[in-house]
Scaffold this active site. Structure first.
Site, PDB file in Angstrom:
ATOM      1  N   SER A 235      25.845  51.057  64.483  1.00  0.00           N
ATOM      2  CA  SER A 235      25.354  49.677  64.508  1.00  0.00           C
ATOM      3  C   SER A 235      23.926  49.603  65.061  1.00  0.00           C
ATOM      4  O   SER A 235      23.547  50.389  65.932  1.00  0.00           O
ATOM      5  CB  SER A 235      26.278  48.840  65.393  1.00  0.00           C
ATOM      6  OG  SER A 235      25.667  47.628  65.750  1.00  0.00           O
TER       7      SER A 235
ATOM      8  N   TYR B 152      20.496  44.790  60.975  1.00  0.00           N
ATOM      9  CA  TYR B 152      20.357  43.338  60.779  1.00  0.00           C
ATOM     10  C   TYR B 152      18.880  43.055  60.533  1.00  0.00           C
ATOM     11  O   TYR B 152      18.028  43.818  60.989  1.00  0.00           O
ATOM     12  CB  TYR B 152      20.773  42.589  62.048  1.00  0.00           C
ATOM     13  CG  TYR B 152      22.239  42.629  62.369  1.00  0.00           C
ATOM     14  CD1 TYR B 152      23.175  42.002  61.564  1.00  0.00           C
ATOM     15  CD2 TYR B 152      22.690  43.258  63.530  1.00  0.00           C
ATOM     16  CE1 TYR B 152      24.523  42.014  61.886  1.00  0.00           C
ATOM     17  CE2 TYR B 152      24.040  43.277  63.863  1.00  0.00           C
ATOM     18  CZ  TYR B 152      24.947  42.642  63.039  1.00  0.00           C
ATOM     19  OH  TYR B 152      26.272  42.653  63.353  1.00  0.00           O
TER      20      TYR B 152
ATOM     21  N   THR C  50      23.469  44.249  56.917  1.00  0.00           N
ATOM     22  CA  THR C  50      24.450  43.173  57.123  1.00  0.00           C
ATOM     23  C   THR C  50      23.798  41.814  56.932  1.00  0.00           C
ATOM     24  O   THR C  50      22.778  41.518  57.566  1.00  0.00           O
ATOM     25  CB  THR C  50      25.066  43.296  58.530  1.00  0.00           C
ATOM     26  OG1 THR C  50      25.659  44.591  58.641  1.00  0.00           O
ATOM     27  CG2 THR C  50      26.118  42.226  58.783  1.00  0.00           C
TER      28      THR C  50
ATOM     29  N   LYS D 230      26.262  44.401  53.225  1.00  0.00           N
ATOM     30  CA  LYS D 230      27.549  44.098  53.867  1.00  0.00           C
ATOM     31  C   LYS D 230      27.635  42.624  54.257  1.00  0.00           C
ATOM     32  O   LYS D 230      26.719  42.103  54.905  1.00  0.00           O
ATOM     33  CB  LYS D 230      27.689  44.959  55.133  1.00  0.00           C
ATOM     34  CG  LYS D 230      28.902  44.657  56.000  1.00  0.00           C
ATOM     35  CD  LYS D 230      28.995  45.669  57.124  1.00  0.00           C
ATOM     36  CE  LYS D 230      30.198  45.453  58.010  1.00  0.00           C
ATOM     37  NZ  LYS D 230      30.032  44.358  58.970  1.00  0.00           N
TER      38      LYS D 230
ATOM     39  N   HIS E 232      33.000  39.883  58.138  1.00  0.00           N
ATOM     40  CA  HIS E 232      32.697  40.355  59.488  1.00  0.00           C
ATOM     41  C   HIS E 232      33.973  40.383  60.345  1.00  0.00           C
ATOM     42  O   HIS E 232      33.957  40.091  61.531  1.00  0.00           O
ATOM     43  CB  HIS E 232      31.653  39.436  60.133  1.00  0.00           C
ATOM     44  CG  HIS E 232      30.629  40.141  60.979  1.00  0.00           C
ATOM     45  ND1 HIS E 232      29.381  40.441  60.534  1.00  0.00           N
ATOM     46  CD2 HIS E 232      30.671  40.596  62.267  1.00  0.00           C
ATOM     47  CE1 HIS E 232      28.693  41.042  61.514  1.00  0.00           C
ATOM     48  NE2 HIS E 232      29.452  41.159  62.568  1.00  0.00           N
TER      49      HIS E 232
HETATM   50  C1  FNR Z   1      31.887  44.164  64.434  1.00  0.00           C
HETATM   51  N1  FNR Z   1      31.251  44.093  63.188  1.00  0.00           N
HETATM   52  C2  FNR Z   1      29.922  44.425  63.081  1.00  0.00           C
HETATM   53  N2  FNR Z   1      29.320  44.434  61.859  1.00  0.00           N
HETATM   54  C3  FNR Z   1      28.024  44.786  61.724  1.00  0.00           C
HETATM   55  O1  FNR Z   1      27.512  44.806  60.617  1.00  0.00           O
HETATM   56  N3  FNR Z   1      27.290  45.138  62.843  1.00  0.00           N
HETATM   57  C4  FNR Z   1      27.811  45.139  64.098  1.00  0.00           C
HETATM   58  O2  FNR Z   1      27.142  45.460  65.071  1.00  0.00           O
HETATM   59  C5  FNR Z   1      29.174  44.744  64.238  1.00  0.00           C
HETATM   60  N4  FNR Z   1      29.764  44.711  65.468  1.00  0.00           N
HETATM   61  C6  FNR Z   1      31.116  44.465  65.588  1.00  0.00           C
HETATM   62  C7  FNR Z   1      31.716  44.530  66.834  1.00  0.00           C
HETATM   63  C8  FNR Z   1      33.104  44.355  66.948  1.00  0.00           C
HETATM   64  C9  FNR Z   1      33.752  44.487  68.288  1.00  0.00           C
HETATM   65  C10 FNR Z   1      33.877  44.084  65.779  1.00  0.00           C
HETATM   66  C11 FNR Z   1      35.368  43.926  65.865  1.00  0.00           C
HETATM   67  C12 FNR Z   1      33.263  43.985  64.553  1.00  0.00           C
HETATM   68  C13 FNR Z   1      32.060  43.857  61.970  1.00  0.00           C
HETATM   69  C14 FNR Z   1      32.647  45.181  61.466  1.00  0.00           C
HETATM   70  O3  FNR Z   1      31.631  46.036  61.020  1.00  0.00           O
HETATM   71  C15 FNR Z   1      33.640  44.971  60.320  1.00  0.00           C
HETATM   72  O4  FNR Z   1      33.057  44.177  59.320  1.00  0.00           O
HETATM   73  C16 FNR Z   1      34.949  44.320  60.768  1.00  0.00           C
HETATM   74  O5  FNR Z   1      35.342  44.801  62.029  1.00  0.00           O
HETATM   75  C17 FNR Z   1      36.046  44.610  59.738  1.00  0.00           C
HETATM   76  O6  FNR Z   1      37.235  43.999  60.070  1.00  0.00           O
HETATM   77  P1  FNR Z   1      38.439  44.731  60.851  1.00  0.00           P
HETATM   78  O7  FNR Z   1      38.585  46.135  60.293  1.00  0.00           O
HETATM   79  O8  FNR Z   1      38.048  44.747  62.284  1.00  0.00           O
HETATM   80  O9  FNR Z   1      39.616  43.871  60.552  1.00  0.00           O
END
Ligand code: FNR
Length: 387
Positions: free
Chosen positions: A112, A135, A161, A259, A283
């Site tokens: 990330s 981002y 993203t 994404k 997300h």
């Molecule tokens: C995320 N997600 C996320 N997405 C992204 O593009 N950059 C990021 O920094 C983060 N950070 C993040 C932190 C936490 C704690 C969570 C739970 C999620 C979203 C992540 O990449 C993904 O899209 C989702 O977590 C998918 O859903 P599930 O597998 O958690 O149900």
């Protein structure tokens, strides 16, 4: 499983319970929670469960092979670890642990933008290229620098993203005062941390530094949530459009995955802007509560793109069966977010390896009992009453 935590964890949810015991409450909630009433978060999981598989027997399934390709790379199964901000607060150098586990299964790990471990730290320990998530940041000079750093550190795929024009209303985080350093919130968090001495030693002390590794130059203060929030507020760019993707495309020579797409017109726009793939995602239900589940949005997008670019999805994948379901609905692959964090937080690198082995085995079982040997053979013909 609640009463019998000494038994071997078997599922993502078993690891979730272990993570809950190890992490201070506000950190567990940060991972676990979604936006508003968490309706979309629940739908992501529920809608997977509603997809029935078609059991087919006597097909010679003696040569099951889960290997495939994602974004042009050979993978052990069509699964990648999603980008997770702050993962180094959920396990000691959490991103490093996850990367090593992913390497063992030949799976892509996505770092990330707001990870704790910097690109250089991961490069030093990785036997394979990893993916980098970005981002859009207002300071386009910083974007260029990050892209060059990602390239120099062997990243093959950029995950860009697009669903964070603003941050979703995450009520659990608001209640926990996660992004505030006022006295009341600081005391509450300190109290929660005090109830987890294992976390204090393993992560709080031994897991330092807690910088946002890739942004250490712009947010130098470790542990400063307020500085982080201020930086996000001032630097995350809500004015971004598809034209910026074309600009990004011109700068990034590797694969580009967009994404956070949920609608057909956005998926087509991403392909038109030169993306190599889209990730159908809300997300993990953390942004706009009330949107439909990712899995329910997948079929229209795969149909509209017709193989023009790759289609991945995330949100609600909790087992190898769910990987199978998404593939049957046309996805080239899936990502998991919370499941990898729960396993890493609850059981460390070994826990995550164990969960990935389980997912692989579950995918193999689903293939065997629906009568297919190869990933490419998984189609809607293996599904029953599609709802
Ligand atoms: C995320 N997600 C996320 N997405 C992204 O593009 N950059 C990021 O920094 C983060 N950070 C993040 C932190 C936490 C704690 C969570 C739970 C999620 C979203 C992540 O990449 C993904 O899209 C989702 O977590 C998918 O859903 P599930 O597998 O958690 O149900």
């Amino acid at each position: 499983m609640g009463q019998t935590m000494n038994v071997q964890p078997a599922t993502a949810l078993d690891y979730r319970r272990l993570a809950e015991k190890k992490l201070p409450r506000f950190l567990f909630d940060y991972i676990d929670g979604g936006a508003n009433d968490e309706v979309t978060l629940a739908a992501n999981v529920r809608d997977f469960q509603a997809i029935c598989l078609r059991q087919q027997v006597m097909r010679d399934v003696s040569s099951i092979d889960t290997s495939s390709t994602l974004a042009g790379e050979a993978v052990g199964m069509p699964l990648a670890l999603a980008p997770i901000g702050l993962a180094g607060l959920f396990g000691r150098r959490g991103e490093a642990q996850a990367l090593r586990a992913a390497n063992q299964f030949s799976l892509p790990f996505t770092l990330s933008t707001v990870g704790i471990c910097p690109l250089e730290e991961l490069r030093a320990l990785s036997s394979k290229p990893f993916w980098f998530q970005l981002y859009m940041i207002r300071d386009r000079g910083l974007i260029k620098e990050l892209l060059l750093r990602a390239q120099a550190n062997g990243c093959t795929t950029l995950v860009f993203t697009v669903d964070l024009a603003v941050t979703g209303m995450r009520h659990r985080d608001m209640r926990n005062g996660i992004m505030s350093n006022n006295l009341k919130n600081s005391l509450a968090k300190a109290w929660q941390i005090g109830t987890r001495p294992g976390w204090i030693w393993d992560i709080g002390i031994m897991g330092r530094p807690h910088h946002f590794g890739n942004l250490a130059e712009v947010i130098p203060e470790p542990n400063d949530q307020a500085a982080f929030r201020q930086w996000i507020g001032s630097q995350f760019d809500p004015s971004v459009t598809w034209e910026d993707i074309a600009w990004l495309r011109s700068l990034w020579p590797g694969k580009l995955l967009i994404k956070g797409v949920q609608e057909v017109n956005d998926a087509l726009a991403a392909a038109d802007a030169g993306a190599d793939g889209v990730i159908v995602s809300n997300h993990g239900g953390r942004q706009l509560d009330g949107v439909a589940s990712s899995i329910s949005k997948l079929p229209a997008i795969t149909a509209a793109l017709g193989g023009r670019v790759e289609v991945l999805m995330d949100g609600g994948v909790r087992s190898g069966l769910d990987i199978f379901r998404a593939l049957a609905l046309g996805a080239n692959g899936v990502l998991i977010g919370r499941p990898w964090v729960w396993a890493m937080a609850g059981g460390g690198e070994a826990g995550l390896r164990d969960l990935l082995a389980t997912f692989k085995r579950e995918l193999e079982v689903a293939m065997a009992l629906t009568g297919v040997n190869r990933i490419a053979e998984i189609t809607p013909a293996q599904l029953d009453n599609l709802r």
